[in-house]
Design a protein around this motif. Structure first.
Motif, PDB file in Angstrom:
ATOM      1  N   ARG A  56       0.856  -1.185   0.000  1.00 54.45           N
ATOM      2  CA  ARG A  56       0.000   0.000   0.000  1.00 54.45           C
ATOM      3  C   ARG A  56       0.893   1.236   0.000  1.00 54.45           C
ATOM      4  O   ARG A  56       1.545   1.532   0.996  1.00 54.45           O
ATOM      5  N   TYR A  59      -1.898   5.323   9.250  1.00 53.10           N
ATOM      6  CA  TYR A  59      -1.128   5.519   8.008  1.00 53.10           C
ATOM      7  C   TYR A  59      -0.126   6.663   8.167  1.00 53.10           C
ATOM      8  O   TYR A  59       1.009   6.587   7.702  1.00 53.10           O
ATOM      9  N   TYR A  82      -4.691   3.642  -3.461  1.00 52.33           N
ATOM     10  CA  TYR A  82      -5.910   2.920  -3.855  1.00 52.33           C
ATOM     11  C   TYR A  82      -7.164   3.788  -3.719  1.00 52.33           C
ATOM     12  O   TYR A  82      -8.164   3.523  -4.367  1.00 52.33           O
ATOM     13  N   TYR A  83      -7.081   4.838  -2.884  1.00 56.34           N
ATOM     14  CA  TYR A  83      -8.242   5.742  -2.783  1.00 56.34           C
ATOM     15  C   TYR A  83      -8.454   6.499  -4.100  1.00 56.34           C
ATOM     16  O   TYR A  83      -9.586   6.747  -4.496  1.00 56.34           O
TER      17      TYR A  83
HETATM   18 FE    FE Z   1      -7.381   2.635   3.816  1.00 58.39          FE
END
Ligand code: FE
Length: 331
Positions: free
Chosen positions: A122, A162, A218-219
């Motif tokens: 990620r 994050y 990924y957003y």
């Molecule tokens: Fe997330």
């Protein structure tokens, strides 16, 4: 054959059959639509059916602990090395010794003592509004502390793991003092109060409310699939500027699982090229296994160089990162 031994041998056959195709139970914080097709593909291939229980990582980890030896959980699948490390530290995971697993997943994407393995990467990188920012203005996370970004930068809350991992990685690469100045610079440059989600932040960049910000890739993929985000550009910090911050989603086998062998076999399949391609197509994250292509949606962003910080170190520095962010009033 006497009746008793007939019954006995029937019983052995039945239990051997049950043993060869058990039902596995996966505890997972991943959304059902991002993971269920993967379970279905495995069941179709092997006959092993997979039940899953969804919840927040912290809640699931506590549940496994409380259930102890009686737990139904065979496998834990969740995001963030911090969560996986937590389950490992609590002694809930079984060290993985499978050769094919350890060969497929590089050491930096595994937990200490191989208590978990990464399943996807990620990337948390820099995004900018293509109308308002020239790509050449950008360089690195630390560069966003520069005065030229005053009133142009947006960030998500420091409460999100994050960002705690991102700052932990900065501490590891650049030291505590420098990182403190960088985060202080970010706070001074904010154009809006911090956002509660990466999606809101990316929307604000798309609308030009914010010019630059940091989010997980990924957003943006999700927004693109909905037909949004045409003004948002992706920027990858170069290796010489520290590279791109990366975390993982990953899996571990539960120590008190009654089906450890089958659980390991499932993990072995999850890191095959076949499974990695399915997973990447579902979540628009980056495959953890080399040689597997990312999804069509994210391919056009190109390749990136990853920062040189181990996930274990990021986990270890997380508390320090939280304290540091608090000390400069990054909310
Ligand atoms: Fe997330």
């Amino acid at each position: 054959m006497p009746l008793l031994s007939l019954i006995l041998s029937l019983f052995i056959v039945v239990s051997a059959f049950a043993e060869s195709s058990p039902e596995l139970t996966v505890y997972t914080s991943r959304k059902t639509h991002l993971i269920e097709p993967l379970f279905e593909a495995y069941s179709k291939k092997t006959g092993v059916s997979i039940k899953h229980i969804n919840g927040k990582a912290g809640v699931l980890i506590q549940k496994i602990k409380q259930e102890g030896a009686k737990t139904k959980a065979d496998v834990l699948i969740t995001v963030d090395a911090g969560n996986l490390g937590q389950a490992a530290k609590m002694g809930l995971l079984e060290p993985l010794a499978s050769k094919s697993l350890l060969q497929s997943i590089s050491k930096k994407d595994r937990g200490t003592n191989n208590l978990w393995v990464g399943l996807s990467l990620r990337a948390r990188t820099i995004f900018y509004n293509k109308q308002k920012v020239k790509k050449e203005e950008l360089a690195s996370y630390q560069g966003l502390a520069d005065e030229k970004w005053r009133g142009r930068l947006c960030l998500r809350t420091s409460r999100k793991v994050y960002n705690q991992s991102l700052v932990a990685a900065l501490i590891s690469r650049l030291g505590e003092d420098r990182t403190k100045k960088i985060v202080e610079g970010w706070v001074n440059n904010l154009t809006k109060p911090v956002f509660t989600s990466d999606s809101q932040l990316l929307e604000a960049i798309d609308n030009g409310i914010c010019q630059v910000g940091i989010a997980n890739t990924y957003y943006l993929a999700r927004m693109i699939k909905k037909g949004d985000a045409s003004n948002v550009g992706v920027f990858w910090p170069k290796q010489s500027d520290g590279g791109v911050h990366v975390n993982v989603s990953g899996a571990g086998v539960i120590k008190s699982s009654a089906h450890k062998k089958q659980a390991v076999a499932f993990l072995e399949w999850l890191v095959t090229k076949e499974a990695q391609a399915i997973f990447a197509g579902l979540n628009d994250e980056y495959p953890v296994v080399e040689g597997v292509a990312p999804s069509e949606t994210i391919k056009k962003w190109g390749a990136f160089s990853r920062e040189d910080v181990s996930l274990t170190e990021i986990g270890a520095l997380q508390k320090k990162a939280v304290f540091l962010m608090d000390s400069v009033k990054y909310r």
